[in-house]
Motif scaffolding. Structure first.
Motif, PDB file in Angstrom:
ATOM      1  N   GLY A  50      33.393  45.118  48.117  1.00  0.00           N
ATOM      2  CA  GLY A  50      33.521  46.486  47.631  1.00  0.00           C
ATOM      3  C   GLY A  50      33.567  46.556  46.126  1.00  0.00           C
ATOM      4  O   GLY A  50      32.887  45.813  45.420  1.00  0.00           O
ATOM      5  N   ALA A  51      34.385  47.482  45.617  1.00  0.00           N
ATOM      6  CA  ALA A  51      34.476  47.690  44.175  1.00  0.00           C
ATOM      7  C   ALA A  51      35.619  46.905  43.547  1.00  0.00           C
ATOM      8  O   ALA A  51      36.057  47.226  42.439  1.00  0.00           O
ATOM      9  CB  ALA A  51      34.639  49.175  43.884  1.00  0.00           C
ATOM     10  N   TYR A  52      36.110  45.892  44.238  1.00  0.00           N
ATOM     11  CA  TYR A  52      37.230  45.119  43.718  1.00  0.00           C
ATOM     12  C   TYR A  52      36.778  44.123  42.654  1.00  0.00           C
ATOM     13  O   TYR A  52      35.605  43.753  42.581  1.00  0.00           O
ATOM     14  CB  TYR A  52      37.953  44.389  44.850  1.00  0.00           C
ATOM     15  CG  TYR A  52      38.986  45.255  45.530  1.00  0.00           C
ATOM     16  CD1 TYR A  52      40.345  45.056  45.299  1.00  0.00           C
ATOM     17  CD2 TYR A  52      38.606  46.294  46.379  1.00  0.00           C
ATOM     18  CE1 TYR A  52      41.298  45.858  45.907  1.00  0.00           C
ATOM     19  CE2 TYR A  52      39.543  47.108  46.988  1.00  0.00           C
ATOM     20  CZ  TYR A  52      40.888  46.881  46.747  1.00  0.00           C
ATOM     21  OH  TYR A  52      41.827  47.691  47.336  1.00  0.00           O
ATOM     22  N   ASN A  53      37.731  43.702  41.827  1.00  0.00           N
ATOM     23  CA  ASN A  53      37.516  42.674  40.814  1.00  0.00           C
ATOM     24  C   ASN A  53      38.353  41.449  41.151  1.00  0.00           C
ATOM     25  O   ASN A  53      39.371  41.557  41.837  1.00  0.00           O
ATOM     26  CB  ASN A  53      37.953  43.163  39.428  1.00  0.00           C
ATOM     27  CG  ASN A  53      36.977  44.121  38.766  1.00  0.00           C
ATOM     28  OD1 ASN A  53      37.117  44.430  37.598  1.00  0.00           O
ATOM     29  ND2 ASN A  53      35.996  44.635  39.522  1.00  0.00           N
ATOM     30  N   ALA A  54      37.929  40.301  40.651  1.00  0.00           N
ATOM     31  CA  ALA A  54      38.721  39.084  40.770  1.00  0.00           C
ATOM     32  C   ALA A  54      38.283  38.131  39.676  1.00  0.00           C
ATOM     33  O   ALA A  54      37.092  38.047  39.351  1.00  0.00           O
ATOM     34  CB  ALA A  54      38.549  38.431  42.133  1.00  0.00           C
ATOM     35  N   VAL A  55      39.252  37.433  39.110  1.00  0.00           N
ATOM     36  CA  VAL A  55      38.959  36.473  38.044  1.00  0.00           C
ATOM     37  C   VAL A  55      39.622  35.151  38.388  1.00  0.00           C
ATOM     38  O   VAL A  55      40.803  35.098  38.725  1.00  0.00           O
ATOM     39  CB  VAL A  55      39.442  36.988  36.677  1.00  0.00           C
ATOM     40  CG1 VAL A  55      39.192  35.938  35.596  1.00  0.00           C
ATOM     41  CG2 VAL A  55      38.742  38.295  36.316  1.00  0.00           C
ATOM     42  N   PHE A  56      38.848  34.086  38.300  1.00  0.00           N
ATOM     43  CA  PHE A  56      39.269  32.739  38.645  1.00  0.00           C
ATOM     44  C   PHE A  56      39.429  31.966  37.343  1.00  0.00           C
ATOM     45  O   PHE A  56      38.486  31.848  36.569  1.00  0.00           O
ATOM     46  CB  PHE A  56      38.174  32.115  39.511  1.00  0.00           C
ATOM     47  CG  PHE A  56      38.608  30.991  40.384  1.00  0.00           C
ATOM     48  CD1 PHE A  56      38.183  29.702  40.131  1.00  0.00           C
ATOM     49  CD2 PHE A  56      39.420  31.212  41.476  1.00  0.00           C
ATOM     50  CE1 PHE A  56      38.550  28.646  40.953  1.00  0.00           C
ATOM     51  CE2 PHE A  56      39.795  30.176  42.303  1.00  0.00           C
ATOM     52  CZ  PHE A  56      39.368  28.881  42.041  1.00  0.00           C
ATOM     53  N   VAL A  57      40.627  31.480  37.067  1.00  0.00           N
ATOM     54  CA  VAL A  57      40.918  30.776  35.826  1.00  0.00           C
ATOM     55  C   VAL A  57      41.225  29.317  36.145  1.00  0.00           C
ATOM     56  O   VAL A  57      42.018  29.023  37.044  1.00  0.00           O
ATOM     57  CB  VAL A  57      42.115  31.409  35.092  1.00  0.00           C
ATOM     58  CG1 VAL A  57      42.448  30.626  33.822  1.00  0.00           C
ATOM     59  CG2 VAL A  57      41.815  32.873  34.747  1.00  0.00           C
ATOM     60  N   GLU A  58      40.602  28.404  35.405  1.00  0.00           N
ATOM     61  CA  GLU A  58      40.860  26.979  35.563  1.00  0.00           C
ATOM     62  C   GLU A  58      41.502  26.460  34.288  1.00  0.00           C
ATOM     63  O   GLU A  58      40.898  26.499  33.215  1.00  0.00           O
ATOM     64  CB  GLU A  58      39.558  26.228  35.848  1.00  0.00           C
ATOM     65  CG  GLU A  58      38.880  26.665  37.143  1.00  0.00           C
ATOM     66  CD  GLU A  58      37.553  25.970  37.379  1.00  0.00           C
ATOM     67  OE1 GLU A  58      37.277  24.981  36.670  1.00  0.00           O
ATOM     68  OE2 GLU A  58      36.792  26.413  38.259  1.00  0.00           O
ATOM     69  N   ALA A  59      42.757  26.008  34.407  1.00  0.00           N
ATOM     70  CA  ALA A  59      43.507  25.494  33.257  1.00  0.00           C
ATOM     71  C   ALA A  59      43.874  24.041  33.493  1.00  0.00           C
ATOM     72  O   ALA A  59      43.981  23.591  34.633  1.00  0.00           O
ATOM     73  CB  ALA A  59      44.756  26.338  33.016  1.00  0.00           C
TER      74      ALA A  59
END
Length: 433
Positions: free
Chosen positions: A283-292
């Protein structure tokens, strides 16, 4: 003890987000005061046209003179939700010069001129906060800037535009073409009447610049971000992704180069495996994947746009800035100590899915494979099939191993010169593996 004199807030803009900010401020006054330690008061609302009815906002607060509003000596915080470069930049600068801190949701301005705005804010001893500029209600910028301040972020991979995610999700789930999916997104209010900023990747590129700047302590502008939109994505591309066990997403990708001496920032459609956490963001959702380096992999997920979600982020910043005002302090400013260069797209290394229309005859595959080998692009898999009802025409799909983008571009240029290659139907990157 709570201070009795209220902190006064000027609101610039009263559209979908501004209206929701004003509503929350006027209906949750007691809660906001308790959280801040002082009453907070909406002192003025700057709009383009004063004649419209704005339920819940006293008419005496409405003004069309935004400059006069931000110059007022009693204004403690300016909330800017008008968007665009001007007059937002001039108004924010004026607010700083008159001692007001600023909360903004303006991704385009921050991506273009964030370094200068931070410098002006620092010189004036005030705050510039903008959590709402990226991914709506999702708490993302503050964790990057503060929670991960002692860590080393290596990669940020995200879906940062809800409109394009809705369109690609609809194409994947129903088999619809791009135009049909865009029409539905517009009807449901996910796409603007002019969807260019979303579908051509400008919105996501501005967000990528902000994320890269914070994550890598480096000045990155929207002009540094490679950008491709989704307008050329076809139902055939979606079907090819399915056959590979992938889905298609418009991704914002910011990462350090392997040797750590530079960074890259790019926005483009890409195939990602269904096993990747971002593959299930619909849908119109957002998601951000961060690798530290120390924290490992972190994922931030939620509604990335809309009046209420964006207002939530604005109000969170407002509370933080007001607390700083009361304490006589300022929060973290821009951190660009690393000053890493931004490498061009040609230096990016990834995999590719290349679809070719070719002559259906012996020797074509050998010719094509030879061109890939000539430019050092190793082939992983090849699929060739004749087109039903066509005369001597075939589809050839090549999936490569990891290679530099410049090498792939040179390969494509050479393929287009072959008499046996009728067209390069599509080129898609493969990410998230």
């Amino acid at each position: 003890m709570m201070r009795t004199r209220p902190l006064k807030v000027a609101l610039l803009g009263c559209g979908v987000v501004g209206t929701e900010v004003a509503r929350i401020m006027t209906t949750h006054t007691a809660d906001l005061a308790a959280r801040i330690g002082a009453p907070v008061e909406l002192a003025g609302v700057a709009v383009r046209r004063a004649g419209r009815e704005r339920p819940g906002i006293p008419s005496e607060l409405i003004t069309t003179d935004a400059t006069a509003l931000v110059k007022r000596d009693d204004i403690d915080v300016v909330v800017e939700v008008i968007g665009g470069i001007e007059p937002a930049r001039s108004l924010i600068t004026t607010a700083f010069e008159h001692g007001a801190s600023v909360v903004s949701a303006n991704k385009a301005l921050l991506a273009a001129d964030g370094a200068a705005l931070h410098a002006t804010a620092a010189a004036a001893g005030v705050d510039l906060y903008y959590e709402a500029a990226v991914a709506g209600a999702i708490p993302l910028l503050r964790p990057l800037r503060e929670s991960l301040a002692g860590d080393k972020v290596n990669r940020i991979l995200g879906i940062t535009n809800g409109t394009t995610n809705f369109i690609l999700d609809k194409m994947e789930s129903t088999g619809a073409g791009y135009s049909e999916a865009l029409e539905e997104a517009t009807a449901l209010g996910y796409a603007e009447a002019d969807p260019t900023a979303d579908v051509e990747g400008f919105d996501a590129a501005a967000k990528a610049a902000i994320l890269a700047g914070i994550g890598f302590h480096t000045r990155v502008t929207a002009d540094d971000v490679f950008r491709e939109g989704i307008t050329e994505v076809t139902a055939a591309d979606i079907a090819s992704a399915k056959e590979m066990g992938c889905v298609m997403k418009l991704l914002a990708i910011c990462e350090r180069t392997p040797d750590g001496t530079a960074v890259t920032a790019r926005v483009h459609p890409a195939m990602i495996p269904r096993s990747h956490p971002l593959a299930n963001v619909g849908g119109a959702y957002n998601a951000v994947f961060v690798e530290a380096e120390a924290a490992g992999r972190l994922m931030f997920y939620g509604p990335g746009a809309g009046g209420a979600p964006t207002a939530s982020a604005v109000l969170g910043d407002l509370v933080a800035v007001c607390r700083n005002k009361l304490a006589g302090a300022v929060g973290p400013g821009a951190s660009a100590y690393a000053q890493l260069p931004v490498s061009p797209m040609g230096e990016v290394v990834t995999r590719y899915h290349v679809s070719l229309d070719v002559d259906d005859r012996a020797g074509v595959l050998s010719q094509v494979a030879g061109v890939f080998a000539e430019h050092g692009v190793s082939i992983d898999t090849v699929r060739q099939q004749g087109r039903e009802g066509s005369q001597g025409d075939a589809s050839l799909v090549v999936v490569t191993h990891r290679a530099k983008d410049a090498a792939l571009a040179a390969t494509i240029a050479e393929l287009q010169k072959l008499d046996s290659v009728r067209a390069v139907a599509s080129i898609m990157r493969v990410e998230g593996e």
